[in-house]
Design a protein around this motif. Sequence first.
Motif, PDB file in Angstrom:
ATOM      1  N   PHE A 145       0.802  -1.223   0.000  1.00 61.85           N
ATOM      2  CA  PHE A 145       0.000   0.000   0.000  1.00 61.85           C
ATOM      3  C   PHE A 145       0.838   1.278   0.000  1.00 61.85           C
ATOM      4  O   PHE A 145       0.289   2.372  -0.110  1.00 61.85           O
ATOM      5  CB  PHE A 145      -0.929   0.015   1.222  1.00 61.85           C
ATOM      6  N   GLY A 146       2.134   1.125   0.157  1.00 62.75           N
ATOM      7  CA  GLY A 146       2.992   2.307   0.231  1.00 62.75           C
ATOM      8  C   GLY A 146       3.131   2.775   1.668  1.00 62.75           C
ATOM      9  O   GLY A 146       2.151   2.816   2.407  1.00 62.75           O
ATOM     10  N   GLY A 147       4.342   3.121   2.051  1.00 57.50           N
ATOM     11  CA  GLY A 147       4.587   3.524   3.429  1.00 57.50           C
ATOM     12  C   GLY A 147       4.765   5.023   3.563  1.00 57.50           C
ATOM     13  O   GLY A 147       5.372   5.669   2.702  1.00 57.50           O
ATOM     14  N   SER A 148       4.251   5.570   4.638  1.00 58.81           N
ATOM     15  CA  SER A 148       4.409   6.989   4.920  1.00 58.81           C
ATOM     16  C   SER A 148       5.636   7.201   5.784  1.00 58.81           C
ATOM     17  O   SER A 148       6.219   6.252   6.327  1.00 58.81           O
ATOM     18  CB  SER A 148       3.170   7.534   5.639  1.00 58.81           C
ATOM     19  N   ASN A 149       6.038   8.439   5.930  1.00 65.23           N
ATOM     20  CA  ASN A 149       7.197   8.768   6.748  1.00 65.23           C
ATOM     21  C   ASN A 149       6.964   8.408   8.214  1.00 65.23           C
ATOM     22  O   ASN A 149       7.880   7.965   8.904  1.00 65.23           O
ATOM     23  CB  ASN A 149       7.519  10.263   6.623  1.00 65.23           C
ATOM     24  N   SER A 150       5.727   8.585   8.685  1.00 65.65           N
ATOM     25  CA  SER A 150       5.420   8.266  10.078  1.00 65.65           C
ATOM     26  C   SER A 150       5.550   6.768  10.344  1.00 65.65           C
ATOM     27  O   SER A 150       6.014   6.356  11.410  1.00 65.65           O
ATOM     28  CB  SER A 150       4.010   8.741  10.431  1.00 65.65           C
ATOM     29  N   ILE A 151       5.151   5.942   9.364  1.00 58.68           N
ATOM     30  CA  ILE A 151       5.289   4.494   9.530  1.00 58.68           C
ATOM     31  C   ILE A 151       6.753   4.094   9.555  1.00 58.68           C
ATOM     32  O   ILE A 151       7.179   3.259  10.363  1.00 58.68           O
ATOM     33  CB  ILE A 151       4.542   3.751   8.399  1.00 58.68           C
ATOM     34  N   HIS A 152       7.551   4.699   8.672  1.00 61.33           N
ATOM     35  CA  HIS A 152       8.981   4.408   8.651  1.00 61.33           C
ATOM     36  C   HIS A 152       9.639   4.825   9.973  1.00 61.33           C
ATOM     37  O   HIS A 152      10.510   4.122  10.489  1.00 61.33           O
ATOM     38  CB  HIS A 152       9.646   5.130   7.485  1.00 61.33           C
ATOM     39  N   MET A 153       9.221   5.946  10.511  1.00 62.21           N
ATOM     40  CA  MET A 153       9.766   6.393  11.791  1.00 62.21           C
ATOM     41  C   MET A 153       9.377   5.431  12.910  1.00 62.21           C
ATOM     42  O   MET A 153      10.190   5.104  13.774  1.00 62.21           O
ATOM     43  CB  MET A 153       9.260   7.802  12.111  1.00 62.21           C
ATOM     44  N   PHE A 154       8.127   4.970  12.880  1.00 64.29           N
ATOM     45  CA  PHE A 154       7.685   4.007  13.895  1.00 64.29           C
ATOM     46  C   PHE A 154       8.489   2.722  13.804  1.00 64.29           C
ATOM     47  O   PHE A 154       8.912   2.158  14.820  1.00 64.29           O
ATOM     48  CB  PHE A 154       6.195   3.710  13.721  1.00 64.29           C
TER      49      PHE A 154
END
Length: 257
Positions: free
Chosen positions: A178-187
Motif C-alpha cells: 500500500f505504500g509507506g508513509s514517513n510516520s510508519i517508517h519512523m515508527f
Amino acid sequence: MASYTSNYGRGYRSTNQSFGYASWDYHTLKNLRKISPAVQNHLKRVYLSLSSAFVAAAVGVYLHLVWNIGGLLTGLAFMGCLIWLLSIPTYSYNENKRIMLLMAAALLNGASLGPLIDIVINIDPSVLATAFLGTGLAFVCFSGAAILARRREFIFLGGLLGSGVSILLWLQFASAIFGGSNSIHMFETYFGLLLFLGYIIFDTQMIIERADNGDYDYVKHSLELFTDFAAVFVRLLIIMTRNAASRSEKEKRKRRD
C-alpha cells in the motif's frame, strides 16, 4: 534511508527461529544459580568471537568505501552465510569452517552497511562515530545487565520480542503493497530499536542458559549478539542522521532568512 531497516536483524530472526531455541518451562525460571566457571569461559569465547566479527565488519565497510561492493548481492550473500552456518553440525572438526563463515557473514554485513555509511559520511561524519559509541555503550549496559541479573529473569521477553518482530514484518509487508508513509517508517525505526535492545538482554540470558545445559556453540551465540548489535546500530544511525539532516536544513533556512 528507511529501507535499510527492513532486513537487518529481522531476517536473521526468521532464519534462526526455523532452527529452534532451547526448550524451557516455568520451573526453570526459578533457578537462580550463579554462573558456573564453564559458562564464564564460554562467555569469554563468545565475546572474543564477537570482537573478531566487529573487525571483519569494519573491513567490509572499508571495502565498500574503496570499491563500492555493498548492495543487494552482499545482502543476499550475508543471508546465505547465515543459513549455511546454522545448518552445519556443531562438531569439533567443523569449528574452523563455522568460524570462517561467521567472519565472512560479518564482512558481508559490513559491506551491506557500506552504502548507508557512505550517505552518513556525506551528511555528517561525526554521526557515524557517535552512533557506534552509543550502540557499544547500550550493548555493554544491556548485555552486562543480563549477565548480572538473576538467572532467567528476562527469558519471558522472548514471546514479546517475537511478537514485535512479527509486527515489523507485517508493517513492512503492508508498506510494500500500500505504500509507506514517513510516520510508519519512523515508527518501524524507533520500535525496531527498542525491540533489538530487548533482544540483547534476551539473547545474553539464553546464551547463559544454553551453556549451562551443555550447549557451548560459541560461534552461533556470537552471531546472535552480532546481529543484535548490527540491528541496533543501523537504526540508531538512521535516527541520528535524520536529526542531523533536519538541523542542517533548519540552519540553512535561518541563513536564508
